[in-house]
Each structure stands twice: as C-alpha cells, then as structure tokens.
Write a protein that holds these residues in place. Structure first.
Motif, short mmCIF file in Angstrom:
data_model
loop_
_atom_site.label_atom_id
_atom_site.label_comp_id
_atom_site.label_asym_id
_atom_site.label_seq_id
_atom_site.Cartn_x
_atom_site.Cartn_y
_atom_site.Cartn_z
N LEU A 1 0.37 5.87 1.17
CA LEU A 1 0.78 5.42 2.50
C LEU A 1 0.08 4.11 2.88
O LEU A 1 0.71 3.19 3.42
CB LEU A 1 0.44 6.51 3.51
CG LEU A 1 1.08 6.43 4.90
CD1 LEU A 1 2.58 6.21 4.81
CD2 LEU A 1 0.76 7.69 5.68
N ASP A 2 -1.21 4.03 2.60
CA ASP A 2 -1.93 2.78 2.87
C ASP A 2 -1.31 1.62 2.10
O ASP A 2 -1.14 0.51 2.63
CB ASP A 2 -3.41 2.93 2.49
CG ASP A 2 -4.31 3.07 3.70
OD1 ASP A 2 -3.91 2.60 4.79
OD2 ASP A 2 -5.39 3.66 3.58
N ASP A 3 -0.96 1.87 0.83
CA ASP A 3 -0.32 0.82 0.03
C ASP A 3 1.02 0.41 0.64
O ASP A 3 1.34 -0.77 0.73
CB ASP A 3 -0.11 1.32 -1.41
CG ASP A 3 -1.43 1.45 -2.17
OD1 ASP A 3 -2.43 0.86 -1.72
OD2 ASP A 3 -1.44 2.14 -3.21
N ALA A 4 1.80 1.42 1.05
CA ALA A 4 3.12 1.13 1.61
C ALA A 4 3.02 0.37 2.92
O ALA A 4 3.83 -0.52 3.20
CB ALA A 4 3.89 2.44 1.81
N ILE A 5 2.01 0.71 3.73
CA ILE A 5 1.82 0.01 5.00
C ILE A 5 1.50 -1.46 4.74
O ILE A 5 2.00 -2.35 5.42
CB ILE A 5 0.69 0.68 5.82
CG1 ILE A 5 1.18 2.03 6.37
CG2 ILE A 5 0.24 -0.21 6.97
CD1 ILE A 5 0.10 2.85 7.03
N GLU B 1 2.49 -3.22 2.38
CA GLU B 1 3.68 -3.91 1.89
C GLU B 1 4.69 -4.20 2.99
O GLU B 1 5.63 -4.97 2.79
CB GLU B 1 4.35 -3.08 0.80
CG GLU B 1 3.54 -2.97 -0.49
CD GLU B 1 3.25 -4.33 -1.10
OE1 GLU B 1 4.16 -5.16 -1.15
OE2 GLU B 1 2.09 -4.56 -1.50
N LEU B 2 4.51 -3.58 4.15
CA LEU B 2 5.45 -3.81 5.24
C LEU B 2 5.31 -5.23 5.77
O LEU B 2 4.21 -5.80 5.77
CB LEU B 2 5.19 -2.84 6.39
CG LEU B 2 5.59 -1.38 6.23
CD1 LEU B 2 5.11 -0.57 7.45
CD2 LEU B 2 7.09 -1.23 6.06
N VAL C 1 3.86 0.20 13.68
CA VAL C 1 3.67 1.57 13.19
C VAL C 1 2.19 1.93 13.14
O VAL C 1 1.81 3.08 13.40
CB VAL C 1 4.36 1.76 11.81
CG1 VAL C 1 3.58 1.11 10.68
CG2 VAL C 1 4.56 3.24 11.53
N VAL C 2 1.34 0.96 12.84
CA VAL C 2 -0.10 1.24 12.82
C VAL C 2 -0.60 1.56 14.24
O VAL C 2 -1.32 2.54 14.46
CB VAL C 2 -0.89 0.05 12.23
CG1 VAL C 2 -2.38 0.17 12.53
CG2 VAL C 2 -0.67 -0.02 10.73
N LEU C 3 -0.18 0.74 15.19
CA LEU C 3 -0.67 0.95 16.56
C LEU C 3 -0.12 2.24 17.17
O LEU C 3 -0.82 2.93 17.90
CB LEU C 3 -0.28 -0.25 17.44
CG LEU C 3 -1.00 -1.55 17.11
CD1 LEU C 3 -0.40 -2.71 17.90
CD2 LEU C 3 -2.49 -1.43 17.41
N ARG D 1 9.03 3.36 10.10
CA ARG D 1 8.94 4.76 9.66
C ARG D 1 9.94 5.03 8.54
O ARG D 1 9.62 5.72 7.57
CB ARG D 1 9.25 5.69 10.84
CG ARG D 1 8.12 5.87 11.82
CD ARG D 1 8.59 6.71 12.98
NE ARG D 1 7.54 6.95 13.96
CZ ARG D 1 7.79 7.43 15.17
NH1 ARG D 1 9.03 7.72 15.55
NH2 ARG D 1 6.79 7.63 16.02
N ARG D 2 11.13 4.49 8.70
CA ARG D 2 12.16 4.75 7.69
C ARG D 2 11.76 4.15 6.34
O ARG D 2 11.89 4.80 5.30
CB ARG D 2 13.50 4.18 8.15
CG ARG D 2 14.63 4.54 7.22
CD ARG D 2 15.98 4.28 7.83
NE ARG D 2 17.04 4.77 6.97
CZ ARG D 2 18.31 4.84 7.30
NH1 ARG D 2 18.69 4.44 8.49
NH2 ARG D 2 19.21 5.29 6.46
N ARG D 3 11.23 2.93 6.39
CA ARG D 3 10.80 2.31 5.13
C ARG D 3 9.67 3.09 4.48
O ARG D 3 9.66 3.28 3.26
CB ARG D 3 10.33 0.87 5.40
CG ARG D 3 11.44 -0.11 5.60
CD ARG D 3 10.95 -1.49 5.24
NE ARG D 3 11.82 -2.52 5.78
CZ ARG D 3 11.70 -3.80 5.51
NH1 ARG D 3 10.73 -4.21 4.72
NH2 ARG D 3 12.52 -4.68 6.02
#
Lengths: 139, 218
Positions: free
Chosen positions: B154-158, B160-161, B169-171, B201-203
């Motif tokens: 999840l951290d990796d995917a975040i 990449e956003l 999404v983080v906030l 969220r969808r990504r």
C-alpha cells in the motif's frame, strides 16, 4: 504483474468465471465508483445499491476489498516511517534562527502600525521644530 | 474544524522526553492532557513548551510530510516550515480540534505550497529505507506477515499515485481529516476533493487488492 492472489480471496468462489453484472444485470463497472465512494463510511448505500449488492457476488467481493483497503489505510498511521534522528534538533535550530523574525513576517498589521507611528512621531518632531524656528525668527 | 482524529498522536512512542520519559505506556486521555497543557503554555509564550510540542509531535508530522511529498528532503523542509508557521500561529489555535489535526492541516498546506513552488508532479521514489515499522505486532505471525505485506504494498502504491490524488487519500483515509479541511488546505472544492479521493481509492484497490481478472501491477 505478480499473479499474487490476496489471502482474502482464497475462500471466495472463482470470481474469474463470473462476468461482471451477470447476476444482477446492472453495470458493475459503474457500481465500482459507488463502492469507492462509500468505502470510507461517508455515506451508506441506498436501497437500490443494496439490492444490487445482494444480487451481485462480484460487487460484494469488491466491497470487501474496499473495506480491507480502508482498514489498511487507517492503520498506516500506526506504522511510522523511519525518521532521521537529527530531525528534532534541526527543527529546533530552524525555529531558533527564524522565530525572532516572526513578529514582522506574521503580523504585517502590527508592523504597519509601528511604521506609521514612527513616521507620525518624526513628522511631529519636524513640525514642532519648524514652528519653533518660525516663532524664533518672528520674535 | 470538525474532524476528530481516530487516533491521537503517539506521545509515548514518539520518544518525548518530558511527557513520557519513563517509557511506561500511559492512557490516551493523559497524553491528550499533556498535549493540551503544552499547547496552553506555548500559547502563553512559553518557548520551551513549544519545543516540547515539537519533540512530541515531529515524527508524526514528518511521516505525513513524507507521505505527501514522497521525498525525504522535501519532507524535512515542509516540517520545518510547518513548525515555524505553527509557532507563529499558536495563539490562533482555539483548541476546538485536536492539536494533531491542526498541525496536520498546516503540514498539508505547507506541502501543497512547497510542491507547487517546486512545480513538480512527483512520481519519485523515497530516498530512504521505506520499510514500515509495526509498533503493535499481532500475536499471530501469519496475520502479522499479511498485514505488514499489505502495508508495504500500500505504501508503494500510494507513492506511485499522482500528487493530487495522493494528498487527498493520505489526508482523508490515513490522517482522518474532514473533506472540508482537505479542500481548504489544498485550495480545491469539496466536490473535487471527494472525486479525487474516490479515484485514488479505486486505483489503490485495483493495484493492491485486485479482483480476479484485474491485473496487479508490481
């Protein structure tokens, strides 16, 4: 592509064999947006959406994935990232360096009032001195 | 501000010297009391109290800045600016929200300013070791491994956003700020904030928890 299958799927039916919307006839792709919207609990499903969920296995699985995603996101704050041990002292030094300037930077109204007051005082002194000179010359 | 954080700042975990010097875990309410007292002292001009607030909160603030900027150097700059801004504005903190929420909003605002000043659309990788630290390990090692693995992915995917999706999404989903607060700090409408959140969220769901038939990106 890792081909990894998340652990929560292992007990689910083989979803690959169920085409989207096959059960309910509704557009599951569009419903995915609804699931993303409702995942955080900002709003609940309306009756139409509930009916779709009850009839669509694919969307129920996707809903469970979103729930798991939100739980994982919520828990990220509990997993702090490594911090440079020097950071604390760097912040405090930064404050030592710049905090003294704060009154003028952060309070422009105060700065303007002080400047205006100083200008008025200088003007008053100059005016008084000029009046005295004029009175002296007149006498 | 209406958001109530689902979790208060980790006073004990963050290594505060005065507030939790003996290392004994204390109740959350006591930690909140400590923070409230420090804030009150700082508002009255006690610089040492503000320094103590920094010691107690800087790890959380840095973690948020790092997640928002995706870069340790930027995160350091953001955190320094955030605390300077907090110091300057502490007398305007009314106490109707948690101090942590107030600080997170400042960090979010500073991050937005910092990134827009740098003119970046970031897709950088972190320059530091990014393995997360689980400070509440479960007893079940399998469960622990699954969760740690999910967090890592999840951290990796975040990271990449795109920045505009990542910040929202983080906030919202990690730091529990309200839609209104997020919109205000990022300078966007509430509707735009919600749309970005749903896209993010969808990504993330598609990448980290894909349905069978969906491609999982590594």
């Amino acid at each position: 592509m890792t081909g990894e299958t998340p652990s929560s799927v292992t007990s689910s039916p083989d979803m690959a064999q169920i085409p989207a919307g096959a059960v309910s006839g509704l557009d599951c792709a569009a419903f995915s947006d609804v699931l993303a919207e409702t995942a955080g609990g900002d709003r609940s499903h309306n009756s139409h959406e509930v009916a779709h969920l009850e009839s669509c296995l694919r969307c129920r699985v996707e809903q469970s994935r979103y729930r798991r995603l939100i739980q994982a996101l919520n828990s990220l704050q509990e997993a702090p990232l490594p911090t440079d041990p020097r950071l604390e002292s760097q912040i405090l030094m930064y404050l030592d360096r710049y905090a003294d300037r704060w009154a003028w930077d952060a309070k422009p109204r105060l700065a303007a009032k002080v400047a205006a007051g100083a200008a008025a005082a200088a003007g008053l002194i100059a005016f008084t001195a000029r009046q005295r000179r004029i009175a002296k010359l007149a006498s | 501000m209406t958001a109530v954080p689902r979790r208060i700042l980790r006073v004990v975990d963050s290594g505060a010297t005065g507030a939790a010097g003996n290392g004994i875990a204390r109740s959350e309410s006591q930690s909140v009391t400590d923070l409230t007292r420090l804030v009150e002292l700082a508002k009255s001009g006690d610089r040492e109290a503000f320094d103590q607030l920094v010691r107690v909160t800087h790890k959380d603030a840095y973690a948020l800045a790092l997640r928002l900027t995706g870069n340790s150097e930027d995160a350091r700059d953001v955190v320094q600016d955030s605390y300077l801004r907090a110091y300057r504005g502490i007398d305007r903190f009314r106490g109707d929200a948690q101090f942590s929420t107030w600080l997170y909003r400042i960090v979010a605002n500073c991050s937005t300013t910092h990134l827009s000043r740098r003119g970046r659309q970031r897709h950088d990788t972190l320059s530091i070791h990014t393995e997360v630290i689980d400070n509440k390990p479960e007893h079940d090692p399998v469960m622990q491994g699954d969760r740690a693995d999910l967090r890592r992915r999840l951290d990796d995917a975040i990271r990449e956003l795109p920045e505009r999706l990542r910040s929202v999404v983080v906030l919202r989903d990690v730091y529990d700020l309200s839609h209104e607060a997020i919109a205000e700090e990022l300078g966007i409408s509430v509707t735009a904030a919600k749309v970005r959140l749903h896209r993010a969220r969808r990504r993330l769901r598609e990448q980290v928890l894909p349905l069978p038939g969906e491609q999982q990106q590594s």
